[in-house]
Structures are given as C-alpha cells and as structure tokens.
Motif scaffolding. Structure first.
Motif, short mmCIF file in Angstrom:
data_model
loop_
_atom_site.label_atom_id
_atom_site.label_comp_id
_atom_site.label_asym_id
_atom_site.label_seq_id
_atom_site.Cartn_x
_atom_site.Cartn_y
_atom_site.Cartn_z
N LEU A 186 0.94 -1.08 -0.07
CA LEU A 186 0.08 0.24 0.10
C LEU A 186 1.21 0.66 0.27
O LEU A 186 2.41 1.38 0.62
N PRO A 187 0.12 2.35 -0.65
CA PRO A 187 1.24 3.69 -0.70
C PRO A 187 1.94 3.82 0.83
O PRO A 187 2.95 4.88 0.24
N THR A 188 1.22 3.89 2.30
CA THR A 188 1.84 3.99 3.76
C THR A 188 3.06 3.59 3.64
O THR A 188 4.02 4.18 4.13
N VAL A 189 3.44 2.80 2.63
CA VAL A 189 4.97 1.66 2.84
C VAL A 189 6.39 1.44 1.51
O VAL A 189 7.04 1.36 1.78
N ALA A 190 4.98 1.71 1.03
CA ALA A 190 5.53 1.48 -1.14
C ALA A 190 6.51 3.03 -0.89
O ALA A 190 8.45 2.35 -1.83
N THR A 191 7.13 4.06 0.02
CA THR A 191 8.19 5.10 -0.32
C THR A 191 9.25 4.50 0.76
O THR A 191 10.37 4.60 0.20
N SER A 215 -0.61 10.26 5.34
CA SER A 215 -0.05 9.16 5.87
C SER A 215 1.11 9.78 5.61
O SER A 215 1.82 9.69 4.48
N ARG A 216 2.18 9.62 6.58
CA ARG A 216 3.23 10.16 6.79
C ARG A 216 4.56 9.88 6.15
O ARG A 216 5.06 9.97 5.23
N GLY A 217 3.94 8.15 6.12
CA GLY A 217 4.73 7.79 5.30
C GLY A 217 5.19 7.22 3.71
O GLY A 217 5.79 7.56 2.53
N VAL A 218 3.69 8.40 3.19
CA VAL A 218 4.30 8.25 2.14
C VAL A 218 4.71 9.57 1.42
O VAL A 218 5.45 9.91 0.84
N ALA A 253 -10.90 19.02 -3.21
CA ALA A 253 -11.31 19.86 -4.44
C ALA A 253 -10.08 18.11 -5.60
O ALA A 253 -11.15 18.27 -7.02
N ILE A 254 -9.32 17.70 -4.91
CA ILE A 254 -8.62 16.38 -5.43
C ILE A 254 -8.64 15.17 -4.19
O ILE A 254 -8.86 15.49 -2.84
N GLU A 255 -9.36 13.52 -4.72
CA GLU A 255 -9.42 12.75 -4.10
C GLU A 255 -7.88 11.98 -4.53
O GLU A 255 -7.95 11.04 -5.67
N THR A 256 -7.23 11.48 -3.52
CA THR A 256 -5.74 10.89 -3.84
C THR A 256 -5.52 10.33 -2.37
O THR A 256 -4.68 10.64 -1.89
N VAL A 257 -4.32 9.38 -3.13
CA VAL A 257 -3.20 8.83 -2.15
C VAL A 257 -2.27 9.01 -2.68
O VAL A 257 -0.80 8.15 -2.41
N SER A 258 -1.55 8.91 -4.06
CA SER A 258 -0.68 9.15 -5.37
C SER A 258 0.20 9.43 -5.05
O SER A 258 0.06 11.14 -5.00
N LEU A 259 1.31 9.74 -4.29
CA LEU A 259 3.03 10.27 -4.11
C LEU A 259 2.93 11.09 -5.37
O LEU A 259 2.94 12.32 -5.09
N ALA A 260 3.37 10.82 -6.17
CA ALA A 260 3.31 11.32 -7.84
C ALA A 260 2.33 12.63 -8.01
O ALA A 260 3.00 13.82 -8.39
N GLU A 270 3.18 -6.61 -6.17
CA GLU A 270 1.61 -5.01 -7.46
C GLU A 270 1.87 -3.85 -6.11
O GLU A 270 1.93 -3.69 -4.80
N THR A 271 1.19 -2.82 -6.25
CA THR A 271 1.05 -1.26 -5.72
C THR A 271 -0.89 -1.02 -6.26
O THR A 271 -0.72 -1.72 -7.33
N GLY A 272 -1.20 -0.23 -4.89
CA GLY A 272 -2.49 0.41 -5.47
C GLY A 272 -3.16 0.40 -4.01
O GLY A 272 -2.98 0.77 -2.54
N PRO A 273 -4.18 1.06 -4.46
CA PRO A 273 -5.08 0.81 -3.58
C PRO A 273 -6.09 -0.29 -2.34
O PRO A 273 -5.42 -1.27 -3.13
N HIS A 274 -6.06 0.50 -1.07
CA HIS A 274 -7.10 -1.21 -0.77
C HIS A 274 -7.52 -1.89 -1.16
O HIS A 274 -7.31 -3.64 -1.21
N PHE A 275 -9.02 -1.43 -2.07
CA PHE A 275 -9.43 -2.69 -2.05
C PHE A 275 -9.10 -3.13 -2.96
O PHE A 275 -9.89 -4.31 -3.03
N TYR A 276 -8.27 -2.45 -4.01
CA TYR A 276 -7.51 -3.69 -4.74
C TYR A 276 -6.46 -4.88 -4.74
O TYR A 276 -6.87 -6.08 -4.93
N LEU A 277 -5.85 -4.48 -3.07
CA LEU A 277 -4.40 -5.15 -3.05
C LEU A 277 -6.07 -5.93 -2.34
O LEU A 277 -5.43 -7.78 -2.09
#
Length: 351
Positions: A139-144, A283-286, A260-267, A166-173
């Motif tokens: 998940l994004p919180t640990v991927a960085t 999340s701080r880890g991102v 304005a926007i919804e995302t957890v994508s770092l990029a 594999e990376t992606g949102p919670h529901f997908y993983l």
C-alpha cells in the motif's frame, strides 16, 4: 452424486452444444467413495483440470483460453465439464458472453490457486539456483520508505527469491489477496469486516499528516481558515484513512468539506502541492522523504487520534516458501530505532 446424468446443454459454449459427460466417472464415484473415505478430492481430478479452470476464471471466456492453450474450444469445454462432474458442483454461470464464477466456483478458486502456487513453489525449489517467487501487495503508506528497506534487506538474505510487488489502493490489493494473486499485503490494518479468513501482524503505528508546499502563503493562519480558503486533497472514499480524516474535519467545524481532488498517489499529490496552494491529508509514510528534504512542510493539526496500525495481512492458509523469512525481515526493520528508517515522530502535530 445421484447417478450418471445424460447429455446436458453446455452453459460454457456459445452457441449452445451438447456435452457428453464421462459416464465412467459417475459410475465409479460410489465405489471410489467406499474405498477411500478419507480423501475429499476425486483421484480423477488432474492438473490440467485445475489450470483450465483457473485460466477460464481469469479471462471469463472459453475461446480466449482455448487459443492460449492451443486446443479447440469444445475440448476445453469438455475439460471444464469433467471437473464440474468430478466436484459435483457448477463452477460457472453465463452472463451475456462471459462466464462468471458461481459461489462454489469462487470458493474453489481460492483454494485451487493456493494449491497450484504451492506446487509451483515446490517445483521451483528443486531447481538449482531458483528460490521461487513471493508476491506482495504494498500500500502507498509503506511503498515509499519502509518496504524498499525490507526488499533490499531480504534480497541480501535470499538473493535467489524473486519478489513480485503489486501496488495500488486498499480495495484492489485486498481483492488480489483473497483471490490468491498475492501472498501478502503490507499496509494499514483492514477493517474488522474484511478480516474473515485473514490474519494481521502488527508492525508499527503511523499518523496522518496535513502537508503543503514549503512557503505556503497562508502558513501560520488558523487551520480552519487555511482549509476553507485552499484547495484540499483528501484520500479517496475507499481509503482506510478517509473516515479518520473526516472525523477530524468535523471536530474543527468543517464537516462535509468538499475536496478539490481525492488521491493517495505520491506522484500526483506531490505534483499538485508543489505547484499550487493545495493542502493534503495523507499518511506520513507516503510523504516522509518529501518532508525530510523540505519540499513539503507539515502543518500542525494537534490531533493525536489521527494514527493507525501498519502491518502485514495474509490468508491464514498461505504457505508460500520464503514468506516467513520476508515477514521476519519486516518485523526486524519495524523494530529498529525510528531514526533509521522513519522520520522523527516528535513533530509539531504530536507536541
């Protein structure tokens, strides 16, 4: 079993055609059951049945699987019919031009995938220089920051084992985990309603932060005013941290704030924040590296309850070779001093 069935309409072909069931299978089922009352699966079930079933479940079509396997569609249909007869359950239903799993088919798929993975891992372990493959969802919180350190440490210990990530949102993983497409998911603790048949191994606690670009023009103003006057980026509604963020916004009088926007994508989140006055709950880890390098700045929100457990989620029956070693590496890195891989947690938000 209720005796050998006659020819039946094939639900798996389009146009419909007749399938001749293997009557010897049905005729011998009762005799086999009396001779072997301990086994559950019929001895006539072969690996080709399992592979065909799993390929059809993935593609939802007989024609595509038949082309990929280099056989005719009627031959593949007979293989599937044999498996359904041997198991005594319908595995697929036709919806339009697609085949979809029945409830029994979905249950069998989870176990069949796990069994095939174990067989392939066992065969790989017999080949010199091969350490098999472990499939992980991050998940994004640990991927960085956290998981890259796990990957590098594990590679030092088990260089012959391939980590397929594999990376992606919670529901997908979570879907990949339940379907057996990944062996382990690393990230935030799933909701209680999602944990049936799964286990969670806690690694550490991580907070949710509010960040903006360094030098934000409203820095130092009251936070409710900043949030009301700036574009706000929130985690998607499906993200595990979204309910906590909404509770916090309600506590400061901003219930129902429209992002304005919804995302957890770092990029994406980083790019928007660095080129605008947007504020981002994440999340701080991102964003740990961006905070360390001064590209983004953390805004004090004074809420200790904006945190949650991060750990490893797996199916209870998973027995992938090498997986226990990977989990132990993750635990070891999580136990290290915060300064070795995590940012200093004594931030203004925690003061």
């Amino acid at each position: 079993m209720h005796g050998p069935p006659g020819p039946r309409q094939n639900l798996h072909d389009d146009p419909p055609r007749l399938i001749i069931c293997h009557r010897w299978i049905m005729a011998n089922n009762a005799k086999w059951a009396q001779m072997n009352n301990r086994a559950v699966i019929h001895p006539a079930v072969k690996l080709r049945h399992i592979r065909a079933f799993l390929d059809i479940a993935t593609q939802g079509s007989l024609s595509g699987v038949a082309r990929a396997q280099g056989i005719t569609q009627p031959a593949l249909s007979r293989t599937l019919a044999e498996l359904e007869t041997l198991l005594g359950q319908p595995l697929f239903l036709r919806q339009g031009r697609r085949l979809v799993l029945t409830e029994q088919g979905a249950l069998f798929r989870r176990h069949a995938e796990a069994a095939l993975q174990s067989l392939e891992a066992g065969a790989a372990a017999l080949r010199p220089g091969s350490g098999g493959t472990i499939r992980v969802g991050a998940l994004p919180t640990v991927a960085t920051r956290f998981f890259p350190r796990v990957v590098l440490r594990f590679r030092e210990l088990r260089p012959q084992t391939l980590l397929a990530v594999e990376t992606g949102p919670h529901f997908y993983l979570m879907r990949l985990l339940r379907e057996g497409a990944i062996d382990l998911m690393i990230g935030r603790l799933p909701g209680a309603s999602e944990m049936a048949g799964l286990s969670f191994d806690h690694l550490y606690e991580e907070d949710i932060v509010l960040v903006a670009r360094a030098g934000h023009p409203l820095a130092g103003r009251p936070l409710p005013r900043m949030l009301a006057e700036s574009p706000v980026i929130l985690p998607p509604a499906t993200a595990l941290i979204r309910p906590q963020v909404e509770e916090y916004l309600a506590s400061i009088g901003l219930a129902g704030l429209r992002p304005a926007i919804e995302t957890v994508s770092l990029a994406l989140g980083r790019g928007i924040c660095l080129t605008s006055d947007a504020l981002w709950f994440i999340s701080r880890g991102v964003v740990a590296d961006e905070l360390d390098r001064g590209l983004l700045a953390e805004l004090p929100i004074g809420a200790r309850f904006l945190s949650g457990a991060v750990g490893m989620t797996r199916r209870q029956e998973t027995a992938t070779p090498g997986l226990p070693a990977l989990e132990e590496v993750a635990r070891d890195i999580a136990r290290q001093a915060p300064g070795s891989w995590r940012p200093d947690q004594s931030s203004p938000a925690e003061a």
